[in-house]
Design a protein around this motif. Structure first.
Motif, mmCIF file in Angstrom:
data_model
loop_
_atom_site.group_PDB
_atom_site.id
_atom_site.type_symbol
_atom_site.label_atom_id
_atom_site.label_comp_id
_atom_site.label_asym_id
_atom_site.label_seq_id
_atom_site.Cartn_x
_atom_site.Cartn_y
_atom_site.Cartn_z
ATOM 1 N N GLY A 191 0.798 -1.223 0.000
ATOM 2 C CA GLY A 191 0.000 0.000 0.000
ATOM 3 C C GLY A 191 0.829 1.270 0.000
ATOM 4 N N LEU A 192 2.055 1.185 -0.515
ATOM 5 C CA LEU A 192 2.954 2.336 -0.527
ATOM 6 C C LEU A 192 3.436 2.626 -1.944
ATOM 7 C CD1 LEU A 192 5.149 1.291 2.522
ATOM 8 C CD2 LEU A 192 3.324 3.010 2.510
ATOM 9 N N ALA A 193 3.756 3.873 -2.192
ATOM 10 C CA ALA A 193 4.336 4.273 -3.474
ATOM 11 C C ALA A 193 5.537 5.166 -3.204
ATOM 12 C CB ALA A 193 3.308 5.005 -4.324
ATOM 13 N N ALA A 194 6.545 5.043 -4.027
ATOM 14 C CA ALA A 194 7.741 5.876 -3.893
ATOM 15 C C ALA A 194 7.622 7.091 -4.796
ATOM 16 C CB ALA A 194 8.987 5.077 -4.257
ATOM 17 N N VAL A 195 8.132 8.217 -4.320
ATOM 18 C CA VAL A 195 8.243 9.424 -5.132
ATOM 19 C C VAL A 195 9.712 9.518 -5.522
ATOM 20 C CG1 VAL A 195 7.963 11.925 -5.198
ATOM 21 C CG2 VAL A 195 6.372 10.522 -3.855
ATOM 22 N N TRP A 196 9.977 9.529 -6.831
ATOM 23 C CA TRP A 196 11.345 9.464 -7.342
ATOM 24 C C TRP A 196 11.826 10.832 -7.799
ATOM 25 C CZ3 TRP A 196 13.193 4.625 -6.669
ATOM 26 C CH2 TRP A 196 12.259 3.592 -6.571
ATOM 27 N N CYS A 197 13.100 11.102 -7.612
ATOM 28 C CA CYS A 197 13.720 12.311 -8.151
ATOM 29 C C CYS A 197 13.919 12.092 -9.652
ATOM 30 C CB CYS A 197 15.062 12.576 -7.483
ATOM 31 S SG CYS A 197 15.967 13.972 -8.193
ATOM 32 N N ALA A 198 13.470 13.035 -10.461
ATOM 33 C CA ALA A 198 13.564 12.898 -11.907
ATOM 34 C C ALA A 198 14.993 12.995 -12.420
ATOM 35 C CB ALA A 198 12.704 13.962 -12.587
ATOM 36 N N GLN A 199 15.887 13.569 -11.638
ATOM 37 C CA GLN A 199 17.265 13.740 -12.102
ATOM 38 C C GLN A 199 18.168 12.583 -11.683
ATOM 39 O OE1 GLN A 199 18.968 17.576 -11.333
ATOM 40 N NE2 GLN A 199 21.031 16.893 -11.775
ATOM 41 N N CYS A 200 18.177 12.225 -10.404
ATOM 42 C CA CYS A 200 19.118 11.200 -9.938
ATOM 43 C C CYS A 200 18.462 9.831 -9.717
ATOM 44 C CB CYS A 200 19.810 11.658 -8.662
ATOM 45 S SG CYS A 200 18.725 11.740 -7.213
ATOM 46 N N ASN A 201 17.126 9.748 -9.837
ATOM 47 C CA ASN A 201 16.365 8.510 -9.658
ATOM 48 C C ASN A 201 16.397 7.955 -8.244
ATOM 49 O OD1 ASN A 201 15.427 8.395 -12.320
ATOM 50 N ND2 ASN A 201 17.341 7.462 -12.992
ATOM 51 N N GLY A 202 16.713 8.789 -7.267
ATOM 52 C CA GLY A 202 16.637 8.378 -5.875
ATOM 53 C C GLY A 202 15.218 8.529 -5.352
ATOM 54 N N VAL A 203 14.942 7.924 -4.208
ATOM 55 C CA VAL A 203 13.618 8.016 -3.593
ATOM 56 C C VAL A 203 13.580 9.266 -2.718
ATOM 57 C CG1 VAL A 203 11.957 6.897 -2.065
ATOM 58 C CG2 VAL A 203 13.348 5.519 -3.625
ATOM 59 N N ILE A 204 12.633 10.158 -3.028
ATOM 60 C CA ILE A 204 12.478 11.389 -2.258
ATOM 61 C C ILE A 204 11.539 11.160 -1.077
ATOM 62 C CG2 ILE A 204 11.677 13.781 -2.337
ATOM 63 C CD1 ILE A 204 12.336 13.736 -5.340
ATOM 64 N N ALA A 205 10.478 10.384 -1.301
ATOM 65 C CA ALA A 205 9.483 10.137 -0.253
ATOM 66 C C ALA A 205 8.774 8.827 -0.524
ATOM 67 C CB ALA A 205 8.472 11.279 -0.215
ATOM 68 N N VAL A 206 8.177 8.271 0.518
ATOM 69 C CA VAL A 206 7.321 7.107 0.407
ATOM 70 C C VAL A 206 5.956 7.529 0.936
ATOM 71 C CG1 VAL A 206 6.906 4.742 1.182
ATOM 72 C CG2 VAL A 206 9.231 5.499 0.687
ATOM 73 N N VAL A 207 4.907 7.341 0.121
ATOM 74 C CA VAL A 207 3.572 7.798 0.490
ATOM 75 C C VAL A 207 2.585 6.641 0.401
ATOM 76 C CG1 VAL A 207 3.972 10.188 -0.232
ATOM 77 C CG2 VAL A 207 3.104 8.561 -1.874
ATOM 78 N N PRO A 208 1.529 6.673 1.238
ATOM 79 C CA PRO A 208 0.500 5.623 1.154
ATOM 80 C C PRO A 208 -0.386 5.832 -0.062
ATOM 81 C CG PRO A 208 -0.050 7.212 2.853
ATOM 82 C CD PRO A 208 1.307 7.606 2.331
ATOM 83 N N VAL A 209 -0.932 4.731 -0.585
ATOM 84 C CA VAL A 209 -1.887 4.799 -1.688
ATOM 85 C C VAL A 209 -3.266 4.420 -1.158
ATOM 86 C CG1 VAL A 209 -0.234 4.365 -3.532
ATOM 87 C CG2 VAL A 209 -1.346 2.464 -2.438
ATOM 88 N N THR A 210 -4.312 4.896 -1.812
ATOM 89 C CA THR A 210 -5.675 4.562 -1.402
ATOM 90 C C THR A 210 -6.035 3.166 -1.906
ATOM 91 O OG1 THR A 210 -6.624 5.514 -3.372
ATOM 92 C CG2 THR A 210 -6.348 6.983 -1.490
ATOM 93 N N ASN A 211 -7.191 2.711 -1.523
ATOM 94 C CA ASN A 211 -7.624 1.374 -1.940
ATOM 95 C C ASN A 211 -7.796 1.238 -3.447
ATOM 96 O OD1 ASN A 211 -7.622 0.456 0.639
ATOM 97 N ND2 ASN A 211 -9.787 0.844 0.994
ATOM 98 N N ASP A 212 -8.149 2.357 -4.133
ATOM 99 C CA ASP A 212 -8.324 2.238 -5.566
ATOM 100 C C ASP A 212 -7.109 2.743 -6.331
ATOM 101 O OD1 ASP A 212 -9.187 4.584 -4.359
ATOM 102 O OD2 ASP A 212 -10.703 5.031 -5.869
ATOM 103 N N GLY A 213 -5.947 2.785 -5.692
ATOM 104 C CA GLY A 213 -4.700 3.019 -6.410
ATOM 105 C C GLY A 213 -4.187 4.436 -6.465
ATOM 106 N N GLY A 214 -4.956 5.419 -6.026
ATOM 107 C CA GLY A 214 -4.475 6.790 -6.068
ATOM 108 C C GLY A 214 -3.700 7.147 -4.818
ATOM 109 N N ILE A 215 -2.866 8.144 -4.930
ATOM 110 C CA ILE A 215 -2.103 8.611 -3.769
ATOM 111 C C ILE A 215 -3.010 9.473 -2.916
ATOM 112 C CG2 ILE A 215 -0.156 10.042 -3.050
ATOM 113 C CD1 ILE A 215 1.291 9.114 -5.569
ATOM 114 N N ARG A 216 -2.983 9.272 -1.611
ATOM 115 C CA ARG A 216 -3.827 10.053 -0.690
ATOM 116 C C ARG A 216 -3.337 11.464 -0.588
ATOM 117 N NH1 ARG A 216 -4.377 6.147 4.477
ATOM 118 N NH2 ARG A 216 -4.206 4.298 3.243
#
Length: 96
Positions: free
Chosen positions: A71-96
């Motif tokens: 139930g988590l999604a990573a937010v990626w940096c567009a330049q270095c491809n590192g993980v900036i944040a980890v956020v929960p997703v809702t039951n139907d797949g969208g980020i809360r």
């Protein structure tokens, strides 16, 4: 250069733990052991070198799918491809 190579202490004395341009950054609660880019140099202007990289050896697809299963999604940096944040997703797949 392999992951076991380290910076020469005469060329980068401020980063004695560097492994192939990265240094240990601790244990993230969702990602597990993480690395960050070597702090002796400026790498990414987009995230300001604040992103982290999972240290476990697996493919990016495996990491993304495991996180989505939890139930988590990573937010990626567009330049270095590192993980900036980890956020929960809702039951139907969208980020809360």
């Amino acid at each position: 250069m392999s992951l076991f190579d380290r910076h020469d202490s005469t060329t980068a004395p401020g980063c004695v733990w560097c492994i192939d341009g990265m240094t240990p950054a601790g244990i993230h609660p969702d990602l597990g052991p993480v690395l960050r880019l070597c702090p002796t140099q400026r790498w990414c202007t987009e995230c300001g070198d604040t992103s982290v990289f999972p240290a476990e050896h697996e493919t990016l697809d495996d990491r993304v799918n495991d996180m989505l299963d939890d139930g988590l999604a990573a937010v990626w940096c567009a330049q270095c491809n590192g993980v900036i944040a980890v956020v929960p997703v809702t039951n139907d797949g969208g980020i809360r």
